[in-house]
Scaffold this active site. Structure first.
Site, PDB file in Angstrom:
ATOM      1  N   SER A 149       0.846  -1.195   0.000  1.00 34.81           N
ATOM      2  CA  SER A 149       0.000   0.000   0.000  1.00 34.81           C
ATOM      3  C   SER A 149       0.882   1.245   0.000  1.00 34.81           C
ATOM      4  O   SER A 149       1.992   1.225   0.543  1.00 34.81           O
ATOM      5  CB  SER A 149      -0.872   0.005   1.252  1.00 34.81           C
ATOM      6  OG  SER A 149      -1.553   1.237   1.375  1.00 34.81           O
ATOM      7  N   TYR A 162      -1.107  -0.728  10.571  1.00 37.46           N
ATOM      8  CA  TYR A 162      -1.326  -1.001   9.153  1.00 37.46           C
ATOM      9  C   TYR A 162      -0.167  -0.443   8.322  1.00 37.46           C
ATOM     10  O   TYR A 162       0.415  -1.141   7.485  1.00 37.46           O
ATOM     11  CB  TYR A 162      -2.657  -0.403   8.699  1.00 37.46           C
ATOM     12  CG  TYR A 162      -2.966  -0.661   7.250  1.00 37.46           C
ATOM     13  CD1 TYR A 162      -3.360  -1.932   6.818  1.00 37.46           C
ATOM     14  CD2 TYR A 162      -2.844   0.343   6.287  1.00 37.46           C
ATOM     15  CE1 TYR A 162      -3.633  -2.187   5.483  1.00 37.46           C
ATOM     16  CE2 TYR A 162      -3.112   0.098   4.953  1.00 37.46           C
ATOM     17  CZ  TYR A 162      -3.513  -1.165   4.550  1.00 37.46           C
ATOM     18  OH  TYR A 162      -3.770  -1.425   3.227  1.00 37.46           O
TER      19      TYR A 162
END
Ligand SMILES: NC(=O)c1ccc[n+]([C@@H]2O[C@H](COP(=O)([O-])OP(=O)(O)OC[C@H]3O[C@@H](n4cnc5c(N)ncnc54)[C@H](OP(=O)(O)O)[C@@H]3O)[C@@H](O)[C@H]2O)c1
Length: 267
Positions: A149, A162
């Protein structure tokens, strides 16, 4: 692959995709099946995997094996590792895509939730890559796609775990890419920005993100497969996100952290 398949020589004869029951993983599975790859699709929701298998076999004549597994569970993960390492049923392309987000002040988060995210986003792709890679290197043929990501490009207060799992995944992918690139194997980190899928609903995030920022799961899968075909180490789908990543790499770290924290808090 069925004998009457329209794709006699798929680039990846067999691909295994984790998190194929929705979003980006389902998009990878659909694109690979359309190109003639037989598939092993992995996720927890059997009904979704069975429906996908039926759809892809009917549309493209490919074989699709549904492997139901919770990748945070040690025994389930071991079954997927065994499938990848099976020398009698080689897997040519591994797409480590399953992952989940979450947010909140770190001090308020139950450590079990933090650990669960690390197991899914980080430990699972690490173990699956370790299971798949030796066979690929021995065969001098294969690819690994790690769906990371742009969140891994900087620390993100309130989305700390995350962002950290994705930073690890991108770094690992790049290093291993260079280790195996001369052995016929490609490792590619794909770094999507905000992508339409079930991800943000599950994590209760993303409502404040304006429309123009969003890309589709199919955009991500298309860019990821093109990147692995070109032997790229990193792929950031969409020019505007490549620009953003470039800027965040060159801007002062404290500033980047502040801005990321504002976005993290709002999402
Ligand atoms: N959407 C975005 O904006 C975005 C941006 C950057 C990166 N990404 C990354 O893209 C990847 C795919 O996310 P997505 O956007 O497609 O989200 P999604 O629609 O929520 O898909 C997540 C997939 O992971 C599977 N999964 C979740 N927990 C699992 C578990 N414990 N064991 C096995 N499978 C599990 C889900 O299937 P089951 O529920 O059936 O198990 C589902 O197939 C993730 O790694 C995410 O971090 C997403």
């Amino acid at each position: 692959m069925a004998p009457d398949s329209p794709h006699p020589v798929p680039r990846w004869p067999v691909a295994l995709v984790t998190g194929a029951s929705s979003g980006i993983g389902a998009a990878f599975a659909r694109r690979l099946a359309a190109a003639g790859s037989d598939l092993v699709v992995v996720a927890r929701r059997r009904d979704r995997l069975d429906a996908l298998a039926q759809e892809l076999t009917a549309a493209h004549g490919v074989r699709v094996e549904a492997l139901v597994a919770d990748l945070t569970d040690t025994e389930d993960l071991a079954r997927v590792e065994a499938r990848l390492a099976d020398p009698d049923r080689p897997v040519d392309l591994l797409v480590n895509n399953a992952g989940a987000g979450g947010h909140g002040a770190y001090a308020s988060l139950p450590v079990a939730d933090v650990e669960g995210m690390i197991r899914l986003n980080l430990l699972a792709p690490v173990r699956l890559t370790s299971a798949a890679l030796p066979g690929m290197v021995a065969r001098r043929r294969g690819g690994v796609v790690n769906v990371s990501s742009i969140s891994g490009e900087q620390p993100i207060p309130f989305v700390a775990t995350y962002a950290a799992t994705k930073a690890f995944l991108t770094s690992l992918s790049e290093s291993v890419h260079d280790e195996v690139r001369d052995q016929g194997v490609t490792v590619t980190a794909v770094l999507p920005g905000f992508t339409r899928s079930e991800f943000h609903d599950r994590a209760d995030m993303g409502r404040a993100i304006p429309k123009p920022f969003w890309i589709t799961s199919d955009d991500v899968a298309a860019a990821g497969l093109a990147a692995v075909a070109r032997g790229q180490a990193i792929c950031v789908p969409r020019f505007s996100y490549r620009l953003l990543v470039g800027l965040s790499r060159h801007a002062p770290r404290a500033l980047v952290r502040r801005v990321a924290g504002m976005v993290g808090r709002r999402t």
